[in-house]
Motif scaffolding. Sequence first.
Motif, PDB file in Angstrom:
ATOM      1  N   TYR A   1       0.896  -1.148  -0.084  1.00 13.97           N
ATOM      2  CA  TYR A   1       0.152  -0.012  -0.071  1.00 13.97           C
ATOM      3  C   TYR A   1       0.897   1.315  -0.173  1.00 13.97           C
ATOM      4  CZ  TYR A   1      -3.686  -3.428   0.920  1.00 13.97           C
ATOM      5  OH  TYR A   1      -4.576  -4.511   0.753  1.00 13.97           O
ATOM      6  N   THR A   2       0.817   2.000  -1.132  1.00 12.89           N
ATOM      7  CA  THR A   2       1.629   3.038  -1.052  1.00 12.89           C
ATOM      8  C   THR A   2       1.330   4.364  -0.004  1.00 12.89           C
ATOM      9  OG1 THR A   2       0.251   4.010  -2.966  1.00 12.89           O
ATOM     10  CG2 THR A   2       1.831   2.896  -3.521  1.00 12.89           C
ATOM     11  N   CYS A   3       2.428   5.126  -0.129  1.00 15.05           N
ATOM     12  CA  CYS A   3       2.104   6.211   1.137  1.00 15.05           C
ATOM     13  C   CYS A   3       2.946   7.258   0.669  1.00 15.05           C
ATOM     14  CB  CYS A   3       2.564   5.709   2.532  1.00 15.05           C
ATOM     15  SG  CYS A   3       4.233   5.312   2.483  1.00 15.05           S
ATOM     16  N   THR A   4       2.738   8.489   1.401  1.00 13.77           N
ATOM     17  CA  THR A   4       3.506   9.729   1.183  1.00 13.77           C
ATOM     18  C   THR A   4       4.433  10.027   2.325  1.00 13.77           C
ATOM     19  OG1 THR A   4       1.552  10.736   0.078  1.00 13.77           O
ATOM     20  CG2 THR A   4       3.278  11.932   0.681  1.00 13.77           C
ATOM     21  N   ALA A   5       5.614   9.923   1.918  1.00 16.10           N
ATOM     22  CA  ALA A   5       6.775  10.115   2.940  1.00 16.10           C
ATOM     23  C   ALA A   5       6.622  11.540   3.727  1.00 16.10           C
ATOM     24  CB  ALA A   5       8.140  10.124   2.318  1.00 16.10           C
ATOM     25  N   ASN A   6       7.100  11.417   5.048  1.00 14.85           N
ATOM     26  CA  ASN A   6       7.233  12.706   5.758  1.00 14.85           C
ATOM     27  C   ASN A   6       5.698  13.084   6.171  1.00 14.85           C
ATOM     28  OD1 ASN A   6      10.045  12.879   5.293  1.00 14.85           O
ATOM     29  ND2 ASN A   6       9.642  14.510   3.678  1.00 14.85           N
TER      30      ASN A   6
ATOM     31  N   CYS B   1       5.891   4.967   6.744  1.00 11.15           N
ATOM     32  CA  CYS B   1       6.154   4.856   5.609  1.00 11.15           C
ATOM     33  C   CYS B   1       7.432   4.810   5.006  1.00 11.15           C
ATOM     34  CB  CYS B   1       5.631   6.290   4.863  1.00 11.15           C
ATOM     35  SG  CYS B   1       5.393   6.574   3.090  1.00 11.15           S
ATOM     36  N   ASN B   2       7.761   3.704   4.312  1.00  9.82           N
ATOM     37  CA  ASN B   2       8.984   3.431   3.981  1.00  9.82           C
ATOM     38  C   ASN B   2       9.263   3.535   2.440  1.00  9.82           C
ATOM     39  OD1 ASN B   2       9.769   1.724   6.528  1.00  9.82           O
ATOM     40  ND2 ASN B   2       7.795   0.991   5.842  1.00  9.82           N
ATOM     41  N   SER B   3      10.517   4.212   2.192  1.00  8.92           N
ATOM     42  CA  SER B   3      10.915   4.538   0.812  1.00  8.92           C
ATOM     43  C   SER B   3      11.649   3.093   0.228  1.00  8.92           C
ATOM     44  CB  SER B   3      11.779   5.631   0.607  1.00  8.92           C
ATOM     45  OG  SER B   3      12.196   6.058  -0.622  1.00  8.92           O
ATOM     46  N   ILE B   4      11.134   2.573  -0.934  1.00 10.28           N
ATOM     47  CA  ILE B   4      11.454   1.581  -1.439  1.00 10.28           C
ATOM     48  C   ILE B   4      12.733   1.869  -2.551  1.00 10.28           C
ATOM     49  CG2 ILE B   4      11.232  -0.690  -2.777  1.00 10.28           C
ATOM     50  CD1 ILE B   4      10.021  -0.398   0.415  1.00 10.28           C
TER      51      ILE B   4
ATOM     52  N   LEU C   1       6.120   2.562   0.471  1.00 10.10           N
ATOM     53  CA  LEU C   1       5.247   1.503   1.192  1.00 10.10           C
ATOM     54  C   LEU C   1       4.883   1.803   2.428  1.00 10.10           C
ATOM     55  CD1 LEU C   1       5.859  -1.770  -0.911  1.00 10.10           C
ATOM     56  CD2 LEU C   1       4.093   0.091  -1.487  1.00 10.10           C
ATOM     57  N   SER C   2       3.408   1.632   2.867  1.00  7.83           N
ATOM     58  CA  SER C   2       3.339   1.914   4.288  1.00  7.83           C
ATOM     59  C   SER C   2       3.205   0.252   4.736  1.00  7.83           C
ATOM     60  CB  SER C   2       2.153   2.268   4.576  1.00  7.83           C
ATOM     61  OG  SER C   2       1.745   2.434   5.929  1.00  7.83           O
ATOM     62  N   PHE C   3       4.173   0.075   5.734  1.00  9.23           N
ATOM     63  CA  PHE C   3       4.138  -1.325   6.500  1.00  9.23           C
ATOM     64  C   PHE C   3       4.961  -1.389   7.790  1.00  9.23           C
ATOM     65  CE2 PHE C   3       7.560  -1.286   3.234  1.00  9.23           C
ATOM     66  CZ  PHE C   3       8.536  -1.703   4.273  1.00  9.23           C
ATOM     67  N   ALA C   4       4.928  -2.423   8.598  1.00 14.19           N
ATOM     68  CA  ALA C   4       5.683  -2.657   9.841  1.00 14.19           C
ATOM     69  C   ALA C   4       6.890  -3.296   9.373  1.00 14.19           C
ATOM     70  CB  ALA C   4       4.784  -3.199  10.834  1.00 14.19           C
ATOM     71  N   ASN C   5       7.980  -2.858   9.421  1.00 11.38           N
ATOM     72  CA  ASN C   5       9.170  -3.765   9.200  1.00 11.38           C
ATOM     73  C   ASN C   5       9.687  -4.839  10.095  1.00 11.38           C
ATOM     74  OD1 ASN C   5      11.899  -4.263   8.580  1.00 11.38           O
ATOM     75  ND2 ASN C   5      12.259  -2.075   7.813  1.00 11.38           N
TER      76      ASN C   5
END
Length: 622
Positions: A31-36, A99-102, A108-112
Amino acid sequence: MGTKFTSLSSFLIFLFCCYHAQAQAPNTTGYTCTANQTTSPCLAYAFYRAMAPDFLDLASIGDLFSVSRLMISEPSNISSPTSPLAPNQSLFVPLTCSCNSINSSLSLSFANLSYTFKKDDTFYLVSTNKFQNLTTYQSVEVVNPTIVPTNIDIGADVVFPIFCKCPSTTGLQNQSSYLISYVFQPSDTIPSIASRFGSNAQSIVSVNGDNIQPFDTVFIPVSRLPTLSQPTVTAVSPVSPVSVSPPERNDRKGVITGLAIGLGLCAFSLILVGGLWTYRETTRKKRRENGGDEERQPKGRGGKGLSKEAQMNLMADVSDCLDKYRVFGIEELREATDGFDRRWVIQGSVYKGCIGGEVYAIKKMKWNARDELKILQKVNHGNLVKLEGFCIDPEDASCYLIYEYVENGSLYAWLHNDKKEKLSWKTRLRIAIDVANGLQYIHEHTRPQVVHKDIKSSNILLDANMRAKIANFGLAKSGCNAITMHIVGTQGYIPPEYLADGVVSTKMDVFSFGVVLLELISGREAIDEEGKVLWASVDWFLDVKEGKKEKRLNRWMDDNLLQESCLIDSIMNVMAIAVACLHKDPSRRLSMVDIVYALCKSDELLFDVSENGLSPLQVVAR
């Protein structure tokens, strides 16, 4: 004709199935997200079901998600974290969502989560079985581009992105506190899951759209976690094999024999208990005659040892941590540090040691470390130094906390020691954002809130990529807005209200963070050789007129930054944030949420400059 009709029907069915499968395919890459984002990272929850055979206790599920048993039992309405679970029992597992930059074009928004591969594991099996479709094998491949899925060694660590979202990504931050990650089942409907979780159908559609397919991850907005109804589960004793009954005469004989054996065992037990009691009383009497109980007798090295009872009490204090952390042996630590030789001291009582090929930071403490352990087992964030395990040495009443080793040392050393290399403004700003994210996490996403109480440049460590991690929770307090008469901390970072009245709140950390920002800008220490504090020297920023602030800032900031082609607007913005953190009235200081947002805006300013051809270095030569 019949054959042609059958073939045509089969072909149409095949096309229908293909279309149907395509329409129902779940989101695969994530699921995409916006950084910051202002609330990223955030606390989220995953809905998980206990399952046989490997995940019928909170310890194994906690290990899978890198959280403690207590962190699952409390939101899941389970009275005891050691209770066994029933198959399909419902649980809420906390996630640190961000929000993690691939790559340059995908976030993508996820728990690492880090997962250690075992025999017969594959991306698909771990995603669908162990993580119950809370992620997909396609997303695992995207997040781990350097790993070949068909050639993974047993014991290798792989990142599994557990799908989640923060409220800010949905526009519902004012109505919802959490988003629950739930895997949509074929029998589910949007109204049914809305009713189940105390949400409403319209909110769910607003977050997820109305084209939800089976096995998609659905994000359910809730203002508070619903109370899960939990079954009562008791541990099952092993069942003895059933034997065929002999004739009635033998039954009677067996009963008599059993009674005789039982009475004999009871008599033996009574004699044993009586003997032990007599021995204990006799021993105690002798100790009293010799001038004191064993509890007061010093033992072991230096006469600082603990009694058996005291040792048991110490272990009971940390019993909740045993399932989450590795318990090291004291001999392992002695060998790793050459008997705690001063050559291996990193700082203070922290030693560098290698155990099993892994390098650790080993912190020696006086007992009791229970409070620090309790706080550390609640937190799990990339900008906090990770606790790997602990060791109790009852012979000298010491406790050792074993942390991940952070390669590049403290921010204090980079700013104030005589290094040949100095940090660029780009790196300093990223460090500030990392620390702010870590503080936002402990202030906003732990329950109860955690106040660090000792934020300073020497407690900020830099990893191999020069990213910051907050260390040393020795003074941290769980809960805030308290009053204490025991003032602790480091001069130059302590806020006025804490010194005057002993007020403990999250705004303490905000003040200390403001001092760290001043260090990053000026390159000066928080307190100079004459005892003057750095934060008292910035009144000019409020008094000087706007047109003259830039000139005054150029004279005040670190000379190394003047040699860079960095954007003065970015530094000016961070200076304004620092001054706002240092307000004498705690209620008027910024929150960490506001600080993260403002710092990210400063980062965007600098990024704009680098895009125009100014390439900011991570480290610049002096």
